[in-house]
Design an enzyme around this catalytic site. Structure first.
Site, PDB file in Angstrom:
ATOM      1  N   HIS A  45       0.610  -1.047   0.235  1.00 17.73           N
ATOM      2  CA  HIS A  45      -0.487   0.063  -0.150  1.00 17.73           C
ATOM      3  C   HIS A  45       1.066   1.436   0.302  1.00 17.73           C
ATOM      4  O   HIS A  45       0.459   2.132  -0.570  1.00 17.73           O
ATOM      5  CB  HIS A  45      -0.713  -0.165   1.594  1.00 17.73           C
ATOM      6  CG  HIS A  45      -1.536  -1.023   1.735  1.00 17.73           C
ATOM      7  ND1 HIS A  45      -1.891  -1.591   2.705  1.00 17.73           N
ATOM      8  CD2 HIS A  45      -2.853  -1.075   0.483  1.00 17.73           C
ATOM      9  CE1 HIS A  45      -2.631  -2.755   1.873  1.00 17.73           C
ATOM     10  NE2 HIS A  45      -2.994  -2.552   1.269  1.00 17.73           N
ATOM     11  N   ARG A 195      -3.901 -10.032   4.156  1.00 16.57           N
ATOM     12  CA  ARG A 195      -4.614 -11.369   4.886  1.00 16.57           C
ATOM     13  C   ARG A 195      -3.342 -12.520   5.350  1.00 16.57           C
ATOM     14  O   ARG A 195      -3.733 -13.456   5.740  1.00 16.57           O
ATOM     15  CB  ARG A 195      -5.356 -12.194   3.927  1.00 16.57           C
ATOM     16  CG  ARG A 195      -6.460 -11.347   3.726  1.00 16.57           C
ATOM     17  CD  ARG A 195      -7.660 -12.295   2.844  1.00 16.57           C
ATOM     18  NE  ARG A 195      -9.180 -11.357   2.250  1.00 16.57           N
ATOM     19  CZ  ARG A 195      -9.323 -10.759   2.549  1.00 16.57           C
ATOM     20  NH1 ARG A 195      -8.614 -10.706   0.508  1.00 16.57           N
ATOM     21  NH2 ARG A 195     -10.556 -10.982   1.993  1.00 16.57           N
TER      22      ARG A 195
HETATM   23  P1  AMP Z   1      -6.185  -3.493  -0.310  1.00 17.90           P
HETATM   24  O1  AMP Z   1      -6.212  -3.138   0.440  1.00 17.90           O
HETATM   25  O2  AMP Z   1      -5.658  -5.226  -0.626  1.00 17.90           O
HETATM   26  O3  AMP Z   1      -8.190  -3.658  -0.659  1.00 17.90           O
HETATM   27  O4  AMP Z   1      -5.178  -3.296  -1.283  1.00 17.90           O
HETATM   28  C1  AMP Z   1      -5.457  -2.012  -1.469  1.00 17.90           C
HETATM   29  C2  AMP Z   1      -4.635  -1.897  -2.584  1.00 17.90           C
HETATM   30  O5  AMP Z   1      -3.005  -1.851  -2.591  1.00 17.90           O
HETATM   31  C3  AMP Z   1      -5.363  -2.549  -3.711  1.00 17.90           C
HETATM   32  O6  AMP Z   1      -5.223  -1.647  -5.355  1.00 17.90           O
HETATM   33  C4  AMP Z   1      -3.975  -3.258  -3.980  1.00 17.90           C
HETATM   34  O7  AMP Z   1      -3.716  -3.406  -5.804  1.00 17.90           O
HETATM   35  C5  AMP Z   1      -3.035  -3.141  -3.309  1.00 17.90           C
HETATM   36  N1  AMP Z   1      -2.165  -3.477  -3.250  1.00 17.90           N
HETATM   37  C6  AMP Z   1      -2.070  -4.619  -2.177  1.00 17.90           C
HETATM   38  N2  AMP Z   1      -0.702  -5.825  -1.980  1.00 17.90           N
HETATM   39  C7  AMP Z   1      -0.017  -4.898  -2.717  1.00 17.90           C
HETATM   40  C8  AMP Z   1       1.063  -5.080  -3.481  1.00 17.90           C
HETATM   41  N3  AMP Z   1       1.723  -6.925  -2.459  1.00 17.90           N
HETATM   42  N4  AMP Z   1       1.194  -4.687  -4.322  1.00 17.90           N
HETATM   43  C9  AMP Z   1       1.760  -3.614  -4.417  1.00 17.90           C
HETATM   44  N5  AMP Z   1       0.342  -3.636  -3.781  1.00 17.90           N
HETATM   45  C10 AMP Z   1      -0.245  -3.985  -3.652  1.00 17.90           C
END
Ligand code: AMP
Length: 296
Positions: A45, A195
């Site tokens: 993030h 997760r």
């Molecule tokens: P989430 O909080 O899981 O909904 O993710 C929020 C944003 O962060 C989404 O655009 C995800 O694709 C991105 N994201 C999550 N994990 C990663 C990662 N390991 N590397 C880059 N972006 C990520």
């Protein structure tokens, strides 16, 4: 609630207050970037925030665990919500505004309208989480309408999601540029994910099979293997070499349409979704076969 820290960081829960502050910035000519997240922030993030800071003047991070993208049997209730830590991380990263509304602020009443991107949303994740993407595209559209950003930043980690958002913006003439940023991994290769913290020590080891299966697909393709079923079987075999892994899907797909491929082409996206124990993990890898000409 608003907290002003040295006039450069605001933590906001109300739509009207957020709109007011962003509007002021916009009127003074600032370019607005948004990074939508569900919180429990990690370096993945933070990389999106860094990219947003590099490309825009005011960076809005949203922290919202969106109930409509979880099915009743999924982890909405247990999803980590370390809000204070997240606010600290956003501030340290240099974000200007954090929007972390309650569910009732975003969904004050039952809505009659859903944003749905068909076809691409029905494949892969859509097969296993049939209501998930309507929840995602609807909340992202709402967040776009609330923040009115110039640019939005998503991770390639959620490959199908960023593709859907790009398609939604194109199809609905939404004046937002969507940028997909590279997947950030732990040093051993596991893609960072909120997760991952559910994994036991043993499962964390086992989870490495996920990126390894993607590398295996890449190696086989680069070595000249052209039988896609054979490659996918090898990926599944590697993944299920541990009893802790249950495979939802492995895919070798077209990077834009997510159509399952049957023959080599210059760019292929390999995608995997598995359970490791009770934790569902997804990952992907873009494979470049530079020696293949695009009209093959
Ligand atoms: P989430 O909080 O899981 O909904 O993710 C929020 C944003 O962060 C989404 O655009 C995800 O694709 C991105 N994201 C999550 N994990 C990663 C990662 N390991 N590397 C880059 N972006 C990520």
């Amino acid at each position: 609630m608003t907290s002003n820290n040295e006039d450069s960081f605001n933590s906001i829960t109300s739509i009207s207050e957020l709109r007011k502050i962003v509007q002021q910035a916009r009127l003074s000519g600032k370019k607005i970037g948004v990074v939508p997240t569900m919180g429990a922030l990690h370096a993945g993030h933070l990389s999106l925030i860094q990219e947003a800071l590099a490309r825009t003047d005011i960076v809005v991070v949203t922290l919202f665990v969106n109930p409509t993208q979880f099915s009743p049997d999924e982890d909405f209730g247990n999803y980590p919500r370390p809000v204070e830590e997240d606010l600290k991380k956003c501030k340290e990263a240099g974000a200007h505004l954090v929007f972390h509304p309650d569910v009732s602020e975003i969904y004050p009443e039952d809505a009659y309208t859903t944003v749905s991107v068909n076809t691409i949303s029905e494949k892969l994740e859509g097969q296993f989480r049939p209501t998930h993407f309507d929840g995602v595209t609807t909340v992202v559209m709402k967040l776009f309408n609330i923040v009115l950003p110039d640019v939005a930043f998503f991770g390639q980690k959620d490959y199908q999601q960023q593709l859907l958002i790009k398609r939604m913006v194109k199809d609905l003439n939404v004046p937002v540029e969507v940028i997909a940023c590279p997947t950030i991994r732990d040093p051993d290769g596991l893609a960072m994910s909120s997760r991952n913290q559910y994994l036991s020590k043993q499962e964390r080891e086992t989870a490495l099979l996920v990126p390894e299966s993607l590398k295996l697909a890449e190696k086989m393709l680069l070595d000249g293997e052209e039988d896609f079923d054979k490659i996918k079987d090898a990926m599944k075999k590697l993944l299920t070499s541990s009893d802790e892994v249950k495979v939802d899907y492995v895919s070798l797909a077209h990077p834009e349409t997510l159509e399952e491929l049957k023959q080599v082409q210059p760019e292929i996206v390999a995608l995997v979704a598995t359970y490791v124990g009770s934790t569902r993990l997804i990952d992907n890898r873009i494979i470049h076969l530079s020696s293949i000409s695009s009209n093959q």
